[in-house]
Design a protein around this motif. Structure first.
Motif, PDB file in Angstrom:
ATOM      1  N   THR A 143      42.532 -12.878 -11.710  1.00 44.92           N
ATOM      2  CA  THR A 143      42.503 -13.534 -13.013  1.00 44.92           C
ATOM      3  C   THR A 143      41.868 -14.903 -12.852  1.00 44.92           C
ATOM      4  N   THR A 144      41.469 -15.451 -13.960  1.00 42.55           N
ATOM      5  CA  THR A 144      40.838 -16.783 -13.915  1.00 42.55           C
ATOM      6  C   THR A 144      41.813 -17.830 -13.391  1.00 42.55           C
ATOM      7  N   GLU A 145      43.078 -17.666 -13.730  1.00 45.27           N
ATOM      8  CA  GLU A 145      44.062 -18.672 -13.343  1.00 45.27           C
ATOM      9  C   GLU A 145      44.320 -18.663 -11.848  1.00 45.27           C
ATOM     10  N   ASN A 146      44.586 -17.467 -11.282  1.00 45.77           N
ATOM     11  CA  ASN A 146      44.840 -17.473  -9.837  1.00 45.77           C
ATOM     12  C   ASN A 146      43.576 -17.749  -9.030  1.00 45.77           C
ATOM     13  N   LEU A 147      42.384 -17.441  -9.580  1.00 39.80           N
ATOM     14  CA  LEU A 147      41.140 -17.815  -8.906  1.00 39.80           C
ATOM     15  C   LEU A 147      40.999 -19.339  -8.859  1.00 39.80           C
TER      16      LEU A 147
END
Length: 1471
Positions: A143-147
């Motif tokens: 996901t964009t957040e964990n990336l």
């Protein structure tokens, strides 16, 4: 305050303005999300970051996200659909380019056109080719957040460019040998690098001048040479000099610029190093590590070792027991001996000396009694029924043991006819009751009860019972209790039992609610303390603002005006300061109160570096340190060496900011100021030309990020400046790892990990202020364990120091020389409560001998009470020889013993092993109990534990206690059981009450009565079987107590009371019923009996209940029927419930045993209540009947009814003969001449000349004796009148005997009120007038009644106001605080009471004396009541439970006495 302020920042996400808890949650959530990032994508991310060379984090995240979304990499796990819409898990094997032709640049830009070769997960040979659009990743893996979290955590900025951290790049790329060609096809795309933004130089918008004007072109020089004629040589020379000067200036300028650039470079480098140092120190100060891995530890202070007579392995549990009883004092069922808290001497005696009736027995009695009380409360709220599991469910533990636990409940109900929690418990029966309780723990209950427990006992179920765990882990304890007593177990096993009982108490709703209330109070106190601190900070800020505003107003004024208003200004400032001081003191008081409420419980402070635990106990002042073996681990292979370096940060750690941003700013400011001061000092030194040695490099290469040491901080927290000329002291040797309580790496010589190390202190303590402060200073604030310990000690420092001032050092440190002195003090302090703990035997006597001797004495005393009370007789040839043989340990039964339903003879049943495993001992109705167990052999509920009696316990071996199978004990127990069996069989069954005998309530249905008697007989047979199977003295004691409480001691001739007057005096004039042994005075009968009748005599109750007949009455009735054929119906109902109640209470007090409330039958209470109600009704009816008798001429008066009854008993009119007999028999006349015929009190003043009955002048309402002593009573006058009337009735006489009058006659006269007695006297006087005048009209009757009321003497003016006194005693005895004063104090329970109190008194004795007529004046009764409270004040200490109850009850007595107009002088408690 700091923790709850919004000054924290999440290190992972960078979010600011958070509280400490919010920052922790944010960081934890971010770390968790970062860990979810797919591992196979981490290497591509590192490659893209390295190749992109971006300076903006936002741009870098967008590039990486776009790059990953359009590509799948080799060996990556994905989901794909092939030929269907269902997605399955696959692994990428290779990437197939379109048309199999690579691009010219080698970079595949249109990746959505690629196809991927996939292999099904788990199937090696199945491969498919799937286009890009049919492949997906798991949503949570990318996901964009964990990336973004992963990118931010693994990059660093180098020269303005974001690059991967070296360690991350090495971990994911280098070590894995990953390149772009290995995970994808083609080359990595080219990314446009970011432009580096260089700092803008400020030149005030002016460009630097150039040197172009000083240089010329070649053509111009040649033209000038050609025109040399135009220039002179002088000018040429001047020009050359000028050019040379300019060249020199330019050179100097270049040099200066180079120096400036060098200085700027050095400044930048220094700044970068400072920032790097600050970042490292911030990380070190905000990161805590394990205490054993640190290198900056300080030396801890020395502790005082605890040395007492209690073994060290039991000391912690002993402290826990005392703290438990102190904390839950309101919940525990405390007995009279332990009215207050458990003292240290009592605790030491309990676990040092083996006694039968010592402090240990009281501790376990309190705990077990509390459990039983809580079980009864639970049974009142929800019906508890126990079950046995089916065979298919009993295949594994703990269900096998839980199913067996129900046997103990059924066993008690079968053989004792009581539940386990209803059995009598004292120090002698404790072992067996405790064994049954442990065996029954964890029994399976029905579903409804199980749901109730889950709801109201915090999710508790039977499988979680601590008793069940004890039974499964330590079955040898329960096996030992089958033959031996509790006091013979090893102390470690006794401690296991005590811990189990305490854990069971904590499973009930009462303690759980108490704990929750305390936790809620603590939480509320913390919230209020936090609010109070916030308000105080606001107040301080407002104070500073007001002060500042006043100062500014003062400064704005002119000098002249300042002088004018200076006094006014100073006054305002003084008022403001005074108000601030008052509010500050109020705040400090509130803070202290809140801290006290937080400290008012057991405090677990924490653990230090060596895993030592620190406690503060409420029951024992001091800080206690326990060094246990719980946290033992292996030694470190390479333990770090301690290197303590001086640094001011650690000492001032508490004042440092806890936020990274604020801490960074704090450190930068501190180091910049230090550099400025150093530069200033250096400049001054140069100007003064003072040579200074070169400064050492103070930049500490940090161990674990930071160093620790003494930094010269004073108490105010400011840094002390060391003089530069200070002479250095000689360096001291640093402490060793062993002295620092750190791991040495040597398992044989490590104080942390070697449990057998001689220097380990199992229990120690400190209490002095200096030691506590030294401990706080020595604890490491950066250690994981010691930081929490230091924080707790710092917060509670003032309260702990105040609490530790009362530490009993002399009790905690008892050396070998002081041990004997301590034991002597212990025995003298506890001897007041435990005078004879071994029942007269020596203190070092064997427990078995003590129990055996006590059991023999109890059985002999029991048999003596039975024999002397005419309740039965031993069926032996020589009773004296039987007693002597039994007491001399040479028991001889003299008969062949038989017991049980199937009449076992002379031996126990040998079929215990042949038992049906599915036998259910459930409790059904009484009608089904007859014969249910007839064919079932006895089976002990503890047989399932195994047949091994030898105890395999290291603790037993350590204490050298032999608990083997003893034939001597078996023989002695068998003899005592046989002797008790003979005594039981000697008791007549009519003197045994339920559950082994007849019910107390009268049952009119004979079939139901016979059935009840048969059920009781069956229960008694089961009791006999259990008795003869006893294997310990405690079991025999239990059977003895149960039988003792099931005997009608009220029918014993030793305690017989008259059923009419309720008195026990004049035993020579009392007749005993040959059926029930109830007594009745001959002069209390109606009519009075002058001689003892021949043959058997039965009371009216037995005549009515059993249909018995008196022989003398039959003869008299036959004679009367021959003379006068008249029929009389006499119904005598004599209640005996009250007498039973009085005698039962006297039996309880005279028995010397601890009274058992658990075997009190409900029927006894109901009978007592019914008797009280009946007594009140009868007295009221008596008054009404007497008053009606004077007002109704058509009905017979009360005396006429007495006349008819008397005539019925005396053959209707033989008064003349009786009078002649009385005159002829002077002995009878002398016996009765002093007893008043109306009130039954002694001291008659007047005799009737015909019947010779005695009367008080007051009772017959006469003021003086007749002149000629020719007084004729009203009864004799009524006989004459009736005889005259009978002559006119043709010889036919019909007499209707009133049952109400008979009931009133049977009512005890001392129970009647004075008003009723006055009514009797006045009615007798009125009847006398009626007898003389013939008859009266209703109007005259009413007039005489009003006249009688007018001359009646009021109760308040009587010398003995019995109605008021009875009302006073009844109300006082019903008061909730009257329980310590209703019965005499037992010598067995309080041995020293009668040594201190020479004249004991109680309410029951006062009421008994009032019933017996021992008082003549009101003052005598009130004087005895005053004596009760005087004794309470003299014996009890102010503040304990009995003292408070006595003080409250005395206030109630004072109030009642004023209301009833009775004289009462209060004691010193309420004077």
């Amino acid at each position: 305050m700091v923790i709850n302020s919004t000054v924290w920042q999440c290190e992972a996400t960078g979010r600011e303005n958070l509280t400490y808890a919010e920052a922790l949650r944010s960081e934890r959530r971010a770390r968790k999300k970062m860990e979810l990032f797919k591992y196979c994508l981490r290497a591509p991310v590192m490659l893209v970051i390295e190749s992109s060379k971006q300076s903006s984090l936002k741009t870098l995240n967008a590039i990486v996200c776009k790059f990953l979304r359009k590509r799948y990499f080799i060996n990556e796990e994905v989901t794909a659909c092939h030929k269907s819409s269902t997605y399955y898990a696959y692994t990428v094997v290779s990437i197939v380019p379109p048309n199999n032709t690579p691009p010219a640049s080698g970079v595949y830009e249109e990746t959505d056109q690629l196809q991927y070769k996939l292999r099904r997960k788990g199937q090696k040979h199945e491969e498919i080719i799937v286009p890009f659009d049919n492949i997906r990743r798991q949503r949570q893996e990318f996901t964009t957040e964990n990336l973004q979290m992963f990118v931010k955590d693994n990059i660093t900025r180098v020269d303005g460019i974001l690059r991967p951290k070296p360690e991350s790049y090495k971990k994911y790329v280098t070590d894995e040998k990953v390149s772009f060609e290995n995970i994808f096809i083609g080359r990595i795309p080219h990314f446009t690098p970011a432009k580096i933004k260089r700092p803008i130089q400020d030149t005030n918008n002016k460009k630097q001048s150039t040197l172009n004007k000083y240089f010329t072109k070649d053509g111009e020089v040649e033209s000038n040479l050609k025109n040399g004629s135009k220039l002179s040589d002088l000018e040429a020379e001047r020009r050359e000099k000028k050019l040379a000067q300019k060249a020199e200036e330019e050179a100097r300028m270049l040099e200066k610029l180079k120096r400036i650039a060098e200085l700027e470079r050095q400044k930048v480098e220094k700044r970068a190093k400072l920032v790097e140092r600050v970042e490292a120190e911030c990380t070190a100060l905000l990161t805590k590590t394990d205490d054993l891995e640190r290198r900056d530890q300080r030396l801890l202070p020395q502790y005082n070792t605890i040395k007492t007579c209690i073994p060290l392995k039991l000391l912690g549990d002993a402290f826990m027991i005392r703290e438990f009883m102190h904390s839950f004092a309101s919940t525990l069922s405390v007995n009279e001996k332990l009215r207050g808290n458990l003292t240290f001497y009592e605790m030491s005696r309990a676990f040092c000396i083996r006694e039968v009736a010592g402090p240990l027995a009281d501790i376990i009695l309190i705990l077990l009694g509390t459990i039983f009380d809580m079980q009864k409360e639970e049974e009142d709220e929800c019906s508890i029924e126990y079950l046995r599991l089916r065979q298919e469910l009993k295949r594994r533990e703990p269900f096998i043991t839980m199913s067996e636990a129900a046997r103990a409940h059924f066993y008690a109900k079968r053989h004792f006819s009581f539940k386990i929690n209803e059995l009598p418990i004292d120090s002698l029966t404790l072992s067996e009751v405790l064994r049954l309780h442990l065996l029954s723990s964890g029994a399976v209950v029905k579903e409804r009860a199980e749901k109730w427990r889950i709801k109201y006992r915090n999710g508790y179920s039977s499988s979680e019972d601590p008793g069940l765990t004890l039974r499964m882990r330590h079955p040898h304890i329960i096996r030992t209790l089958k033959m031996y007593s509790l006091y013979q177990l090893p102390f470690i096993d006794i401690m296991r039992i005590v811990r189990c009982l305490m854990a069971q108490i904590l499973t009930y709703s009462g303690p759980i609610n108490l704990i929750e209330e305390r936790m809620e109070q603590v939480a509320n106190a913390k919230v209020e303390l936090r609010v109070l601190t916030t308000m105080e900070n606001i107040r301080i800020a407002n104070f500073q603002t007001q002060k500042r505003s006043l100062t500014n107003e003062q400064n704005k004024n002119n000098e002249e005006k300042k002088k004018q208003i200076e006094d006014k200004y100073n006054k305002k400032i003084a008022e403001l300061m005074a108000q601030s001081d008052r509010e500050r003191k109020k705040y400090e008081q509130q803070v202290e109160s809140f801290n006290s409420s937080l400290f008012n419980f057991l405090v677990y402070l924490g653990v230090d570096r060596a895993y030592r635990k620190y406690y503060v106990l409420e029951s024992m002042p001091g800080i206690f340190v326990e060094h246990t073996d719980d946290a033992l681990d292996t030694c470190l292979s390479e333990p770090p060496k301690n290197a303590l370096v001086e640094n001011s940060l650690i000492t001032n750690f508490a004042n440092l900011p806890k936020n990274r941003k604020d801490l960074r700013a704090y450190l930068l400011k501190m180091y910049i100021n230090e550099d400025k001061q150093a530069a200033k000092a250096e400049k001054e030194a140069k100007s003064l030309k003072i040579l200074k040695p070169a400064k050492e490099d103070k930049e500490n290469h940090l161990v674990n990020g930071i160093t620790n040491g003494d930094d010269g901080h004073d108490e105010g927290g400011t840094t002390a400046k060391h003089s530069e000329n200070t002479i250095p002291s000689e360096p001291k040797e640093p402490p060793s790892q062993y002295q620092l309580y750190m791991c040495t790496g040597d398992p044989r010589n490590c104080i942390v990990h070697d449990e057998r190390n001689a220097d380990r202190q199992r229990w120690a303590y400190i209490y002095e202020k200096e030691d506590i402060d030294a401990l706080i200073a020595a604890l490491n604030p950066l250690g994981e364990r010691e930081s929490q310990l230091k924080e707790q000690l710092t917060v509670l420092r003032q309260l702990i120091i105040k609490h530790c001032k009362k530490c009993p050092e002399d009790l905690l440190t008892v050396d070998g020389k002081q041990l004997s002195k301590f034991k002597a003090a212990m025995m003298s302090e506890t001897n007041r409560r435990y005078n004879k703990p071994n029942f007269g035997c020596s203190d070092d006597a064997d427990i078995n001998e003590v129990m055996y001797a006590a059991l023999i004495d109890r059985i002999i005393q029991f048999e003596s009470d039975i024999y002397t009370g005419d309740l039965g007789r031993l069926k032996v040839k020589d009773m004296g020889k039987w007693r002597e043989d039994f007491q001399s340990n040479q028991y001889d039964a003299q008969v062949k013993l038989q017991w049980g339903i199937n009449t076992h003879k002379g031996a126990t049943n040998g079929d215990e092993d042949i038992v049906n495993a599915e036998d259910d001992y459930d409790d059904d109705e009484d009608t089904k109990e007859v014969g249910r167990y007839s064919n079932k052999p006895h089976r002990d509920p503890g047989d399932g534990l195994g047949d091994t009696i030898e105890i395999d316990s290291e603790d037993s071996a350590d204490e050298l206690i032999s608990l083997h199978d003893s034939s001597t004990i078996k023989t002695n127990v068998r003899n005592c059981a046989s002797a008790l069996l003979q005594v039981e069989q000697a008791i007549e069954r009519r003197f045994i009450k339920e559950p082994f005998g007849t019910p107390l309530k009268e049952i009119k249905d004979k079939e139901l009565l016979e059935q009840k008697m048969k059920i009781g007989s069956t229960r008694l047979k089961q009791w006999e079987i259990s008795l003869m199977e006893s294997t310990s003295f405690s079991q025999v004691f239990l059977h003895l107590n149960i039988l003792h409480d099931c005997i009608l001691w009220a029918r014993s001739t030793n305690k017989s009371l008259c059923q009419v007057c309720r008195r026990g005096k004049d035993p020579d004039k009392m007749l005993l019923c040959d059926e029930c042994n109830r007594g009745t005075h001959m002069f209390c009968m109606k009519p009075k009996m002058k001689t003892v009748p021949e043959g058997n005599w039965y009371c009216a109750r037995c005549v009515k209940l059993w249909g018995l007949r008196n022989e003398s009455e039959e003869k008299n009735n036959k004679a009367v029927s021959q003379k006068r054929k008249r029929t009389f119906n006499i119904d005598e109902n004599v209640d005996d419930g009250i007498a039973n109640g009085v005698k039962d209470s006297e039996r309880t007090r005279s028995s010397g045993r601890r009274s058992s409330k658990r075997l009190k039958s409900i029927e006894i209470d109901e009978a007592l209540e019914d008797d009280d109600i009946e007594a009140g009704n009868n007295s009221n009816e008596e008054v009404v009947d007497d008053s009606d008798a004077g007002n109704n001429d058509n009905e017979n008066s009360a005396d006429e009814d007495d006349e008819e009854i008397a005539s019925d008993e005396d053959q209707n009119g033989d008064v003349e003969d009786d009078n002649k007999k009385k005159l002829d028999d002077p002995s009878d006349q002398e016996e009765d001449e002093n007893i008043c015929a109306i009130c039954s009190y002694d001291g008659g003043d007047l005799l009737c000349i015909r019947c010779k009955d005695a009367f008080h002048l007051e009772c017959i309402n006469m003021k003086r004796t007749p002149r000629h002593n020719d007084y004729i009573c009203s009864k004799c006058k009524s006989y004459e009148k009736k005889s005259r009337r009978s002559g006119r009735m043709n010889g036919k006489h019909v007499v209707d005997s009133s049952n109400d009058d008979d009931d009133n006659d049977s009512e005890p006269l001392v129970k009647r009120k004075r008003s009723s007695r006055s009514s009797l006297r006045n009615s007798g006087f009125q009847q006398q007038q009626q007898a003389e005048n013939g008859h009266t009209s209703p109007r005259e009757s009413a007039r005489s009644s009003s006249k009688r009321r007018s001359i009646r003497r009021t109760g308040e003016n009587l010398p003995l106001n019995s109605p008021a006194l009875y009302q006073l005693l009844d109300d006082v005895m019903k008061h909730e605080n009257a329980w310590p004063f209703t019965r005499p104090v037992s010598h067995a329970e309080v041995p020293d009471y009668h040594k201190i109190i020479k004249t004991p008194m109680d309410l029951a004795k006062v009421k008994s004396k009032l019933n017996m007529g021992s008082y003549q004046l009101n003052e005598e009764v009130m004087k005895d009541i005053q004596l009760i409270f005087k004794n309470c004040d003299e014996y009890n200490v102010k503040g304990n439970e009995i003292y408070c109850a006595g003080s409250t009850l005395e206030k109630y007595v004072i109030e009642l006495s004023k209301r009833l107009n009775l004289p009462f002088e209060p004691s010193d408690m309420n004077s």
